[in-house]
Design a protein around this motif. Structure first.
Motif, PDB file in Angstrom:
ATOM      1  N   UNK A 120       0.976  -1.333   0.056  1.00 48.50           N
ATOM      2  CA  UNK A 120       0.066  -0.014   0.029  1.00 48.50           C
ATOM      3  C   UNK A 120       0.905   1.157   0.126  1.00 48.50           C
ATOM      4  N   UNK A 121       0.463   2.163  -0.828  1.00 51.90           N
ATOM      5  CA  UNK A 121       1.303   3.350  -1.150  1.00 51.90           C
ATOM      6  C   UNK A 121       0.317   4.636  -0.800  1.00 51.90           C
ATOM      7  N   UNK A 122       0.989   5.932  -0.651  1.00 52.34           N
ATOM      8  CA  UNK A 122       0.581   6.889  -0.420  1.00 52.34           C
ATOM      9  C   UNK A 122       0.868   7.890  -1.579  1.00 52.34           C
ATOM     10  N   UNK A 123      -0.313   8.249  -2.544  1.00 54.24           N
ATOM     11  CA  UNK A 123       0.346   9.209  -3.719  1.00 54.24           C
ATOM     12  C   UNK A 123       0.053  10.628  -3.198  1.00 54.24           C
ATOM     13  N   UNK A 124       1.125  11.303  -3.266  1.00 54.21           N
ATOM     14  CA  UNK A 124       1.013  12.903  -2.776  1.00 54.21           C
ATOM     15  C   UNK A 124       0.114  13.719  -3.844  1.00 54.21           C
ATOM     16  N   UNK A 125      -0.440  14.653  -3.298  1.00 52.30           N
ATOM     17  CA  UNK A 125      -1.031  15.600  -4.181  1.00 52.30           C
ATOM     18  C   UNK A 125      -0.261  16.504  -4.905  1.00 52.30           C
ATOM     19  N   UNK A 126      -0.766  17.053  -6.198  1.00 51.95           N
ATOM     20  CA  UNK A 126       0.198  17.994  -7.029  1.00 51.95           C
ATOM     21  C   UNK A 126       0.594  19.105  -6.303  1.00 51.95           C
ATOM     22  N   UNK A 127      -0.386  19.827  -5.344  1.00 50.74           N
ATOM     23  CA  UNK A 127       0.244  20.908  -4.869  1.00 50.74           C
ATOM     24  C   UNK A 127       1.199  20.991  -3.621  1.00 50.74           C
ATOM     25  N   UNK A 128       1.331  19.645  -3.055  1.00 46.14           N
ATOM     26  CA  UNK A 128       2.358  18.941  -2.372  1.00 46.14           C
ATOM     27  C   UNK A 128       3.519  18.779  -2.765  1.00 46.14           C
ATOM     28  N   UNK A 129       3.758  18.375  -4.306  1.00 47.84           N
ATOM     29  CA  UNK A 129       4.691  17.909  -4.734  1.00 47.84           C
ATOM     30  C   UNK A 129       5.550  19.107  -5.680  1.00 47.84           C
ATOM     31  N   UNK A 130       4.762  20.015  -5.899  1.00 49.43           N
ATOM     32  CA  UNK A 130       5.513  21.351  -6.547  1.00 49.43           C
ATOM     33  C   UNK A 130       6.225  22.089  -5.505  1.00 49.43           C
ATOM     34  N   UNK A 131       5.832  22.381  -4.368  1.00 48.27           N
ATOM     35  CA  UNK A 131       6.448  23.268  -3.427  1.00 48.27           C
ATOM     36  C   UNK A 131       7.921  22.536  -3.287  1.00 48.27           C
ATOM     37  N   UNK A 132       7.966  21.061  -2.915  1.00 46.67           N
ATOM     38  CA  UNK A 132       9.180  20.173  -2.748  1.00 46.67           C
ATOM     39  C   UNK A 132       9.970  20.562  -3.973  1.00 46.67           C
ATOM     40  N   UNK A 133       9.520  20.158  -4.988  1.00 44.32           N
ATOM     41  CA  UNK A 133      10.120  20.351  -6.498  1.00 44.32           C
ATOM     42  C   UNK A 133      10.734  21.474  -6.357  1.00 44.32           C
ATOM     43  N   UNK A 134      10.148  22.852  -5.938  1.00 41.92           N
ATOM     44  CA  UNK A 134      10.800  24.107  -6.134  1.00 41.92           C
ATOM     45  C   UNK A 134      11.939  24.200  -5.225  1.00 41.92           C
ATOM     46  N   UNK A 135      11.765  23.611  -3.851  1.00 39.14           N
ATOM     47  CA  UNK A 135      12.801  23.756  -2.776  1.00 39.14           C
ATOM     48  C   UNK A 135      14.023  22.985  -3.474  1.00 39.14           C
ATOM     49  N   UNK A 136      13.846  21.692  -4.146  1.00 38.33           N
ATOM     50  CA  UNK A 136      15.067  20.894  -4.816  1.00 38.33           C
ATOM     51  C   UNK A 136      15.482  21.746  -5.944  1.00 38.33           C
ATOM     52  N   UNK A 137      15.028  22.450  -6.507  1.00 39.56           N
ATOM     53  CA  UNK A 137      15.383  23.229  -7.621  1.00 39.56           C
ATOM     54  C   UNK A 137      16.148  24.386  -7.215  1.00 39.56           C
ATOM     55  N   UNK A 138      15.750  25.025  -6.228  1.00 44.54           N
ATOM     56  CA  UNK A 138      16.470  26.199  -5.618  1.00 44.54           C
ATOM     57  C   UNK A 138      17.719  25.553  -4.945  1.00 44.54           C
ATOM     58  N   UNK A 139      17.638  24.494  -4.229  1.00 37.87           N
ATOM     59  CA  UNK A 139      18.771  23.940  -3.573  1.00 37.87           C
ATOM     60  C   UNK A 139      19.889  23.454  -4.747  1.00 37.87           C
TER      61      UNK A 139
END
Length: 209
Positions: A177-196
């Protein structure tokens, strides 16, 4: 010549005094009755005026109650519209999540593991399949737990040994069983990784002559 009054003058005086007393008493009673009548009329007028005010207040209270009911109904309609708007926004936001889900399963599934069933219920995803060894299931759990931006919190539901159809190999059936993240939860993380990631690159470019 001496005149002598032989009439009962004392009785006449008492009679006149009695008449005067009763006349005064009657007058006082009449004045009292008039005063009482006037006071009763004033009280009735005051009661009638207060009754009119009470009726006016009751009418205003009924109007306010109707307005309060209308306001409550409007609030309920607003909340319903907000819920519908949020549902539509969520649908628009999450319309690409199945694509991300399949892409992530392809990326995170190790060689030698075969997915045979994928069931999604909201943000919960149940994955079932076959694998050649338990180590591949462990690798799949690690990948989805630490390496996937879209999948998280993997939970092993079942794993059991089964024979292949030809009876020559020992396979392992599993359910995760997995949990699929919401799009709005993934985008901020992607922005953080991109900035880092961009910060070291900017620092490196600044050192170049």
């Amino acid at each position: 010549m001496i005149l002598i009054n032989l009439l009962p003058h004392r009785e006449e005086k008492r009679k006149r005094r009695k008449q005067t007393f009763f006349i005064g008493l009657g007058a006082a009673a009449a004045v009292g009755a008039v005063i009482v009548g006037l006071w009763y009329a004033v009280l009735q007028e005051m009661i009638s005026a207060q009754a009119g005010k009470n009726d006016a207040l009751s009418a205003e209270i009924r109007k306010l109650e109707d307005q309060i009911k209308d306001i409550a109904s409007l609030k309920a309609d607003i909340e319903s519209l907000k819920a519908r708007q949020k549902a539509v926004e969520d649908l628009q936001t999450d319309r690409n999540t199945p694509v991300h889900l399949l892409n992530e399963l392809v990326r995170q599934t190790p060689d030698g593991m075969y997915l045979m069933s994928i069931k999604q219920d909201g943000q919960s995803v149940m994955v079932s399949g076959m694998t050649l060894s338990n180590e591949r299931v462990s690798e799949f759990l690690r990948n989805t737990a630490y390496n996937s931006p879209w999948l998280e919190r993997p939970e092993l539901q079942e794993i059991k040994a089964v024979k292949s159809q030809d009876g020559k190999k020992m396979l392992f059936g599993f359910s995760v069983r997995l949990t699929l993240k919401r799009t709005q939860d993934v985008q901020p993380e992607a922005g953080k990784h991109g900035a880092a990631a961009s910060a070291p690159a900017a620092a490196a470019s600044g050192k170049q002559p």
